[in-house]
Design a protein around this motif. Structure first.
Motif, PDB file in Angstrom:
ATOM      1  N   SER A 181       0.715  -1.216  -0.180  1.00  0.00           N
ATOM      2  CA  SER A 181      -0.070   0.100   0.025  1.00  0.00           C
ATOM      3  C   SER A 181       0.722   1.128  -0.001  1.00  0.00           C
ATOM      4  O   SER A 181       0.640   2.305  -0.686  1.00  0.00           O
ATOM      5  N   ALA A 182       1.965   1.400   0.689  1.00  0.00           N
ATOM      6  CA  ALA A 182       3.021   2.368   0.768  1.00  0.00           C
ATOM      7  C   ALA A 182       3.535   2.738  -0.353  1.00  0.00           C
ATOM      8  O   ALA A 182       3.547   3.663  -1.039  1.00  0.00           O
ATOM      9  N   LEU A 183       4.048   1.635  -1.093  1.00  0.00           N
ATOM     10  CA  LEU A 183       4.863   1.797  -2.323  1.00  0.00           C
ATOM     11  C   LEU A 183       3.850   2.222  -3.343  1.00  0.00           C
ATOM     12  O   LEU A 183       3.878   3.245  -4.080  1.00  0.00           O
ATOM     13  N   VAL A 184       2.591   1.571  -3.572  1.00  0.00           N
ATOM     14  CA  VAL A 184       1.871   1.980  -4.344  1.00  0.00           C
ATOM     15  C   VAL A 184       1.564   3.333  -4.503  1.00  0.00           C
ATOM     16  O   VAL A 184       1.175   4.103  -5.349  1.00  0.00           O
ATOM     17  N   SER A 185       0.842   3.682  -3.347  1.00  0.00           N
ATOM     18  CA  SER A 185       0.416   5.132  -2.917  1.00  0.00           C
ATOM     19  C   SER A 185       1.505   6.155  -3.345  1.00  0.00           C
ATOM     20  O   SER A 185       1.113   7.289  -4.014  1.00  0.00           O
ATOM     21  N   LEU A 186       2.765   5.821  -2.923  1.00  0.00           N
ATOM     22  CA  LEU A 186       3.893   6.770  -3.367  1.00  0.00           C
ATOM     23  C   LEU A 186       3.781   6.877  -4.842  1.00  0.00           C
ATOM     24  O   LEU A 186       3.864   8.077  -5.263  1.00  0.00           O
ATOM     25  N   LEU A 187       4.145   5.806  -5.453  1.00  0.00           N
ATOM     26  CA  LEU A 187       4.039   5.978  -6.814  1.00  0.00           C
ATOM     27  C   LEU A 187       3.040   6.510  -7.630  1.00  0.00           C
ATOM     28  O   LEU A 187       3.258   7.436  -8.670  1.00  0.00           O
ATOM     29  N   LEU A 188       1.972   6.199  -7.353  1.00  0.00           N
ATOM     30  CA  LEU A 188       0.879   6.761  -7.785  1.00  0.00           C
ATOM     31  C   LEU A 188       0.486   8.446  -7.547  1.00  0.00           C
ATOM     32  O   LEU A 188       0.207   9.153  -8.358  1.00  0.00           O
ATOM     33  N   TYR A 189       0.971   8.732  -6.330  1.00  0.00           N
ATOM     34  CA  TYR A 189       0.799  10.057  -6.072  1.00  0.00           C
ATOM     35  C   TYR A 189       2.094  10.973  -6.782  1.00  0.00           C
ATOM     36  O   TYR A 189       1.795  11.747  -7.623  1.00  0.00           O
ATOM     37  N   LEU A 190       3.263  10.266  -7.160  1.00  0.00           N
ATOM     38  CA  LEU A 190       4.380  10.859  -7.730  1.00  0.00           C
ATOM     39  C   LEU A 190       3.979  11.014  -9.263  1.00  0.00           C
ATOM     40  O   LEU A 190       4.400  11.940  -9.701  1.00  0.00           O
ATOM     41  N   MET A 191       3.424   9.793  -9.867  1.00  0.00           N
ATOM     42  CA  MET A 191       3.290   9.886 -11.330  1.00  0.00           C
ATOM     43  C   MET A 191       2.073  10.355 -11.668  1.00  0.00           C
ATOM     44  O   MET A 191       1.976  10.747 -12.854  1.00  0.00           O
ATOM     45  N   VAL A 192       1.105  10.361 -10.963  1.00  0.00           N
ATOM     46  CA  VAL A 192      -0.177  10.470 -11.108  1.00  0.00           C
ATOM     47  C   VAL A 192      -1.091  11.944 -10.418  1.00  0.00           C
ATOM     48  O   VAL A 192      -1.408  12.572 -10.852  1.00  0.00           O
ATOM     49  N   GLY A 193      -1.017  11.418  -9.278  1.00  0.00           N
ATOM     50  CA  GLY A 193      -1.844  12.282  -8.114  1.00  0.00           C
ATOM     51  C   GLY A 193      -1.316  13.798  -7.952  1.00  0.00           C
ATOM     52  O   GLY A 193      -2.159  14.659  -8.259  1.00  0.00           O
ATOM     53  N   GLU A 194       0.115  14.175  -8.381  1.00  0.00           N
ATOM     54  CA  GLU A 194       0.538  15.297  -8.158  1.00  0.00           C
ATOM     55  C   GLU A 194       0.486  15.991  -9.596  1.00  0.00           C
ATOM     56  O   GLU A 194       0.110  17.368  -9.316  1.00  0.00           O
ATOM     57  N   LEU A 195       0.437  15.395 -10.467  1.00  0.00           N
ATOM     58  CA  LEU A 195      -0.024  16.118 -11.730  1.00  0.00           C
ATOM     59  C   LEU A 195      -1.538  16.527 -11.728  1.00  0.00           C
ATOM     60  O   LEU A 195      -1.688  17.539 -12.292  1.00  0.00           O
ATOM     61  N   LEU A 196      -2.456  15.476 -11.248  1.00  0.00           N
ATOM     62  CA  LEU A 196      -3.874  15.953 -11.313  1.00  0.00           C
ATOM     63  C   LEU A 196      -4.000  17.147 -10.144  1.00  0.00           C
ATOM     64  O   LEU A 196      -4.712  17.930 -10.539  1.00  0.00           O
ATOM     65  N   LEU A 197      -3.266  17.181  -9.198  1.00  0.00           N
ATOM     66  CA  LEU A 197      -3.593  18.119  -8.048  1.00  0.00           C
ATOM     67  C   LEU A 197      -2.890  19.520  -8.459  1.00  0.00           C
ATOM     68  O   LEU A 197      -3.497  20.333  -8.542  1.00  0.00           O
ATOM     69  N   GLY A 198      -1.592  19.300  -9.204  1.00  0.00           N
ATOM     70  CA  GLY A 198      -1.125  20.467  -9.860  1.00  0.00           C
ATOM     71  C   GLY A 198      -2.146  21.100 -10.767  1.00  0.00           C
ATOM     72  O   GLY A 198      -2.054  22.400 -10.989  1.00  0.00           O
ATOM     73  N   ALA A 199      -2.755  20.110 -11.781  1.00  0.00           N
ATOM     74  CA  ALA A 199      -3.497  20.709 -12.763  1.00  0.00           C
ATOM     75  C   ALA A 199      -4.774  21.514 -12.405  1.00  0.00           C
ATOM     76  O   ALA A 199      -5.130  22.473 -12.895  1.00  0.00           O
ATOM     77  N   VAL A 200      -5.291  21.128 -11.139  1.00  0.00           N
ATOM     78  CA  VAL A 200      -6.284  21.683 -10.474  1.00  0.00           C
ATOM     79  C   VAL A 200      -5.977  22.935 -10.043  1.00  0.00           C
ATOM     80  O   VAL A 200      -6.808  23.984 -10.141  1.00  0.00           O
TER      81      VAL A 200
END
Length: 279
Positions: A177-196
């Motif tokens: 869970s920790a690894l997947v959450s980290l990678l999802l945030y760095l690869m996708v989540g921060e891009l989406l949050l930044g776009a918002v």
């Protein structure tokens, strides 16, 4: 009191170093780090060599910064897996029982993971420079000052990401869970949050995208190389494009932002660890 504090952390640090050295994780991640840096900087060297002699730019400095940005991700992955792995293999109980307090355990994990992240950055620099020089014959080699500054900043960012990963792995504890959450945030989540944030009408809200952890790390690393390549007037706009942010701060402020995110992750990890039942 200071001597007691140092001794309380020294023993857990030695234990963490032995744990890291006895596993394949550190060098398993080191291999893709060096390969990726070689490919990125080989391309940077080839691109530099394509410029006429009178117009050559220190593009190797830019490709090195780009590679260092990826290195931070590998450092964070190591920190997460190393910290959460103790919960997965149930060795954390012994670790806590043989250490005075849980805070020194987390601090030791963060320090050792930071050291591993710094080593990854050094490996990135060495392989990157060798690949870049091999491609362009050293004709586009950057000046010593900007090169050393970029190396130092990239090493600090990578070390901070290693420490942040260890804190995050301790807080989440479940390795997958920790690894997947980290990678999802760095690869996708921060891009989406930044776009918002970037889509907001308010300039102040748009500027917040620069203070997300991943973006701040990129701003810190890109600051000096972009200035050397594009000049002081164009550099801020180019950093905006590369990091996908608005009104980025200077590299020093961005580095401080990453450090604050790491400290916050450490505080959360320490609180969770102190309240978790591991029996």
């Amino acid at each position: 009191m200071a001597a007691v504090g140092v001794s309380a952390v020294a023993a857990p640090v030695r234990a963490e170093v032995r744990k890291v050295a006895s596993t394949k994780l550190w060098w398993g991640l080191l291999v893709p780090v060096t390969l990726l840096s070689s490919m990125i900087n080989l391309f940077g060297g080839v691109f530099t060599a394509a410029f006429p002699e009178s117009e050559r730019l220190p593009l190797l400095l830019g490709s090195l910064a780009y590679a260092l940005g990826f290195t931070g991700v590998f450092a964070a992955v190591h920190g997460v897996v190393a910290a959460a792995g103790e919960f997965r293999h149930r060795t954390i109980t012994t670790t806590y029982l043989t250490t005075r307090g849980r805070a020194p355990v987390l601090l030791a994990k963060m320090l050792v993971s930071a050291g591993v992240g710094a080593c990854y950055a050094v490996a990135t620099v060495v392989t990157g420079i060798l690949a870049g020089v091999a491609a362009d014959g050293g004709a586009g080699f950057p000046d010593a000052g900007p090169l050393l500054a970029t190396i130092l900043i990239g090493t600090v960012v990578s070390a901070l990401w290693g420490a942040l990963g260890a804190a995050f792995g301790t807080a989440v504890s479940n390795q997958v869970s920790a690894l997947v959450s980290l990678l999802l945030y760095l690869m996708v989540g921060e891009l989406l949050l930044g776009a918002v944030l970037e889509a907001a009408d308010s300039a102040a809200v748009r500027a917040l995208s620069s203070y997300l952890p991943g973006n701040a790390g990129e701003i810190a690393i890109y600051g000096i190389p972009v200035r050397e390549i594009a000049g002081p007037q164009t550099a801020p706009r180019l950093v905006e494009l590369l990091a996908g942010v608005t009104d980025p701060p200077g590299w020093g402020v961005a580095l401080l932002v990453v450090a604050l995110w790491t400290a916050a992750a450490g505080a959360v990890g320490g609180w969770v660890a102190s309240h978790r039942d591991i029996t």
